[in-house]
Write a protein that holds these residues in place. Structure first.
Motif, PDB file in Angstrom:
ATOM      1  N   LEU A 287       0.825  -1.201   0.000  1.00  0.00           N
ATOM      2  CA  LEU A 287       0.000   0.000   0.000  1.00  0.00           C
ATOM      3  C   LEU A 287       0.864   1.257   0.000  1.00  0.00           C
ATOM      4  CD1 LEU A 287      -2.775   1.361   0.189  1.00  0.00           C
ATOM      5  CD2 LEU A 287      -2.649   1.110   2.676  1.00  0.00           C
ATOM      6  N   VAL A 288       1.903   1.257   0.816  1.00  0.00           N
ATOM      7  CA  VAL A 288       2.777   2.429   0.903  1.00  0.00           C
ATOM      8  C   VAL A 288       3.484   2.681  -0.427  1.00  0.00           C
ATOM      9  CG1 VAL A 288       4.849   3.355   2.000  1.00  0.00           C
ATOM     10  CG2 VAL A 288       3.101   2.228   3.390  1.00  0.00           C
ATOM     11  N   VAL A 289       3.981   1.608  -1.067  1.00  0.00           N
ATOM     12  CA  VAL A 289       4.659   1.752  -2.351  1.00  0.00           C
ATOM     13  C   VAL A 289       3.718   2.334  -3.403  1.00  0.00           C
ATOM     14  CG1 VAL A 289       5.686   0.472  -4.264  1.00  0.00           C
ATOM     15  CG2 VAL A 289       6.381  -0.027  -1.923  1.00  0.00           C
ATOM     16  N   ALA A 290       2.482   1.830  -3.457  1.00  0.00           N
ATOM     17  CA  ALA A 290       1.509   2.321  -4.433  1.00  0.00           C
ATOM     18  C   ALA A 290       1.196   3.800  -4.207  1.00  0.00           C
ATOM     19  CB  ALA A 290       0.237   1.493  -4.362  1.00  0.00           C
ATOM     20  N   LEU A 291       0.967   4.175  -2.950  1.00  0.00           N
ATOM     21  CA  LEU A 291       0.642   5.564  -2.649  1.00  0.00           C
ATOM     22  C   LEU A 291       1.822   6.494  -2.932  1.00  0.00           C
ATOM     23  CD1 LEU A 291      -1.415   5.197   0.664  1.00  0.00           C
ATOM     24  CD2 LEU A 291      -2.275   5.730  -1.619  1.00  0.00           C
ATOM     25  N   LEU A 292       3.029   6.037  -2.569  1.00  0.00           N
ATOM     26  CA  LEU A 292       4.210   6.862  -2.816  1.00  0.00           C
ATOM     27  C   LEU A 292       4.409   7.119  -4.301  1.00  0.00           C
ATOM     28  CD1 LEU A 292       6.905   5.627  -0.253  1.00  0.00           C
ATOM     29  CD2 LEU A 292       5.826   7.892  -0.393  1.00  0.00           C
ATOM     30  N   TYR A 293       4.202   6.094  -5.100  1.00  0.00           N
ATOM     31  CA  TYR A 293       4.384   6.255  -6.546  1.00  0.00           C
ATOM     32  C   TYR A 293       3.426   7.308  -7.096  1.00  0.00           C
ATOM     33  CZ  TYR A 293       4.306   5.237 -11.537  1.00  0.00           C
ATOM     34  OH  TYR A 293       4.342   5.352 -12.899  1.00  0.00           O
ATOM     35  N   LEU A 294       2.167   7.217  -6.675  1.00  0.00           N
ATOM     36  CA  LEU A 294       1.173   8.174  -7.166  1.00  0.00           C
ATOM     37  C   LEU A 294       1.447   9.580  -6.643  1.00  0.00           C
ATOM     38  CD1 LEU A 294      -2.080   6.035  -6.826  1.00  0.00           C
ATOM     39  CD2 LEU A 294      -0.760   6.485  -8.901  1.00  0.00           C
ATOM     40  N   LEU A 295       1.835   9.700  -5.372  1.00  0.00           N
ATOM     41  CA  LEU A 295       2.105  11.016  -4.794  1.00  0.00           C
ATOM     42  C   LEU A 295       3.338  11.667  -5.418  1.00  0.00           C
ATOM     43  CD1 LEU A 295       1.345  10.369  -1.009  1.00  0.00           C
ATOM     44  CD2 LEU A 295       0.029  11.780  -2.604  1.00  0.00           C
ATOM     45  N   ILE A 296       4.369  10.877  -5.658  1.00  0.00           N
ATOM     46  CA  ILE A 296       5.578  11.431  -6.275  1.00  0.00           C
ATOM     47  C   ILE A 296       5.278  11.898  -7.691  1.00  0.00           C
ATOM     48  CG2 ILE A 296       7.871  10.831  -7.149  1.00  0.00           C
ATOM     49  CD1 ILE A 296       8.182   9.033  -4.672  1.00  0.00           C
ATOM     50  N   THR A 297       4.499  11.103  -8.438  1.00  0.00           N
ATOM     51  CA  THR A 297       4.125  11.511  -9.798  1.00  0.00           C
ATOM     52  C   THR A 297       3.351  12.825  -9.782  1.00  0.00           C
ATOM     53  OG1 THR A 297       4.036   9.207 -10.535  1.00  0.00           O
ATOM     54  CG2 THR A 297       2.866  10.840 -11.870  1.00  0.00           C
ATOM     55  N   ALA A 298       2.362  12.912  -8.872  1.00  0.00           N
ATOM     56  CA  ALA A 298       1.558  14.135  -8.785  1.00  0.00           C
ATOM     57  C   ALA A 298       2.423  15.335  -8.388  1.00  0.00           C
ATOM     58  CB  ALA A 298       0.426  13.947  -7.787  1.00  0.00           C
ATOM     59  N   SER A 299       3.360  15.142  -7.470  1.00  0.00           N
ATOM     60  CA  SER A 299       4.211  16.242  -7.010  1.00  0.00           C
ATOM     61  C   SER A 299       5.136  16.732  -8.119  1.00  0.00           C
ATOM     62  CB  SER A 299       5.038  15.795  -5.799  1.00  0.00           C
ATOM     63  OG  SER A 299       4.201  15.416  -4.736  1.00  0.00           O
ATOM     64  N   VAL A 300       5.706  15.798  -8.881  1.00  0.00           N
ATOM     65  CA  VAL A 300       6.604  16.198  -9.963  1.00  0.00           C
ATOM     66  C   VAL A 300       5.839  16.947 -11.048  1.00  0.00           C
ATOM     67  CG1 VAL A 300       8.128  15.340 -11.785  1.00  0.00           C
ATOM     68  CG2 VAL A 300       8.242  14.345  -9.501  1.00  0.00           C
ATOM     69  N   VAL A 301       4.654  16.446 -11.388  1.00  0.00           N
ATOM     70  CA  VAL A 301       3.844  17.122 -12.408  1.00  0.00           C
ATOM     71  C   VAL A 301       3.496  18.538 -11.951  1.00  0.00           C
ATOM     72  CG1 VAL A 301       1.597  17.129 -13.561  1.00  0.00           C
ATOM     73  CG2 VAL A 301       2.914  15.015 -13.420  1.00  0.00           C
ATOM     74  N   ARG A 302       3.117  18.683 -10.683  1.00  0.00           N
ATOM     75  CA  ARG A 302       2.786  20.013 -10.157  1.00  0.00           C
ATOM     76  C   ARG A 302       4.013  20.931 -10.177  1.00  0.00           C
ATOM     77  NH1 ARG A 302      -1.374  22.091  -7.270  1.00  0.00           N
ATOM     78  NH2 ARG A 302      -0.931  23.827  -5.867  1.00  0.00           N
TER      79      ARG A 302
END
Length: 441
Positions: A287-302
């Motif tokens: 769960l942590v790996v999945a959430l981190l991947y999505l959060l990092i992607t969103a942060s980089v895009v922003r």
């Protein structure tokens, strides 16, 4: 002497006839005036009037100052060139995940803000109702967000097929070129060079005849009128189902360049992440790996995004947002900072200060159209008396509401249905992803 309000009417995407929106706005204002117990009496258009002036009328309401309403046609269709079918189709593939996520974010933001409306009384029930509505906003938004990756994947398959199969291509060409093509043009500088100068000229000519100008824009026309109002002296803006939130999202994508290369991999990886989390429900690491991947992607895009200079700018005029809960185009188009400032002004006023002016930004919801299906909400705003009442309100010399507002409330069964749909969607995604992952070893 009776004052004059000039309504400059700016249509949205798609093919429109000259004068169509001005005529619709005139008819809607008549409905609003009659619903408020008043009248709208047509007057002749003088020969010296600009070519864009199509209707004149005298508006009278009980207890309100009468005024002359002039309806100017902000028709801009003739100033654009239709794009190529494949250019629009490939652009849709590029922006699909951004547009879907933007829509969910707009819905959540609107519902979160509205949850606090009407909760000012210091009672025990007030905070509980606010908390319940905000939980409902989060639940429905989570279910909608869960639907974004599957919807984007479906588009990834269907859009190329639509271009390759001749029968499909013939059926979709008018929609792609004449409707979605206008949104495609907006993400470039094409409309800046042709449409905006023409609309500014119409506003200037209307200002020369009237005491005040109100820009009336529908859909993409609302966003065009926002940008025109930034450069003119319009007294007010009435935006019907404004597409500002979504249109500025695609403009940001166009200006930013390569965030698409980050978002599409995350969308394609979504089913595998869901399967990983559900199949290993006891594994916190998954769960942590999945959430981190999505959060990092969103942060980089922003972080890497680039915003055009006018995005987020607010015209120095009164603004009325006319919206429908069932119209996804209208989701997310509010100015929270100015709304909050208006609330603080209202709360800080002393009890004896008398009636305050309206806040500079008003959000007005209209009830569902009684005779049209829910998916037609976006194109039926001007058929309703509630919309006409907002038009009259904006045109008054001293703007005040002429009809009681419609509260924006999501029913409990919708929240429960959204929660169930989200759970079923995640479970189905995990099941459908299981066999491809097993084949990959």
């Amino acid at each position: 002497m009776t004052s004059t309000t000039a309504y400059v009417c700016v249509h949205g995407i798609g093919v429109h006839e000259s004068g169509h929106l001005a005529a619709q706005t005139h008819d809607s204002a008549r409905r609003g005036a009659e619903a408020a117990g008043g009248t709208l009496t047509d007057l002749p258009v003088d020969a010296a009037a600009p070519a864009e002036l199509s209707h004149r009328a005298r508006v009278e309401l009980p207890g309100r100052e009468p005024f002359i309403a002039e309806f100017h046609d902000g028709w801009w269709d003739s100033g654009t060139r239709a794009p190529h079918f494949w250019a629009v189709l490939m652009w849709l593939l590029e922006v699909a995940p951004f547009a879907l996520i933007s829509g969910v974010g707009g819905w959540c933001g609107d519902r979160w803000r509205e949850a606090g409306d009407g909760a000012r009384p210091q009672t025990v029930a007030g905070p509980l109702r606010t908390a319940g509505r905000r939980v409902g906003a989060l639940v429905t938004s989570a279910a909608m967000l869960a639907a974004v990756p599957p919807a984007a994947l479906v588009l990834l398959v269907l859009l190329p097929l639509a271009g390759l199969i001749p029968a499909w291509r013939r059926r979709l060409r008018p929609l792609m070129v004449e409707v979605i093509g206008d949104a495609w043009l907006y993400r470039s500088a094409a409309l800046d060079e042709t449409v905006l100068p023409r609309l500014r000229r119409i506003v200037e000519e209307a200002s020369a005849r009237a005491d005040r100008v109100v820009l009336v824009g529908h859909s993409q026309g609302a966003e065009l009128s926002r940008r025109v109002a930034l450069q003119t002296t319009a007294a007010g803006c009435v935006w019907l189902g404004s597409g500002e939130h979504q249109l500025n999202t695609v403009r940001i994508v166009a200006a930013s360049g390569w965030p698409t290369l980050l978002v599409w991999p995350a969308v394609l990886a979504w089913p595998a992440l869901v399967h990983l989390v559900i199949s290993r429900s006891g594994d916190v690491v998954a769960l942590v790996v999945a959430l981190l991947y999505l959060l990092i992607t969103a942060s980089v895009v922003r972080w890497v995004r680039r915003r055009p200079d006018d995005v987020g700018q607010v015209p120095q005029s009164r603004i009325w947002h006319v919206k429908s809960l069932l119209d996804p185009v209208s989701w997310g188009t509010v100015f929270p900072a100015r709304l909050e400032a208006a609330r603080e002004q209202d709360e800080s006023a002393s009890p004896g200060a008398g009636a305050l002016e309206l806040p500079v930004v008003c959000v007005r919801y209209v009830p569902k159209h009684p005779h049209r299906p829910w998916w037609a909400e976006h194109v039926t705003y001007l058929d309703r008396a509630a919309t006409g009442a907002v038009l009259i309100e904006a045109g008054l010399p001293r703007p005040v509401p002429v009809l009681p507002p419609t509260p924006a409330r999501v029913r409990t069964w919708v929240v429960l249905a959204a929660a169930c749909a989200g759970i079923v969607l995640l479970w189905t995604t995990a099941r459908l992803t299981a066999w491809p992952l097993l084949m990959l070893g």
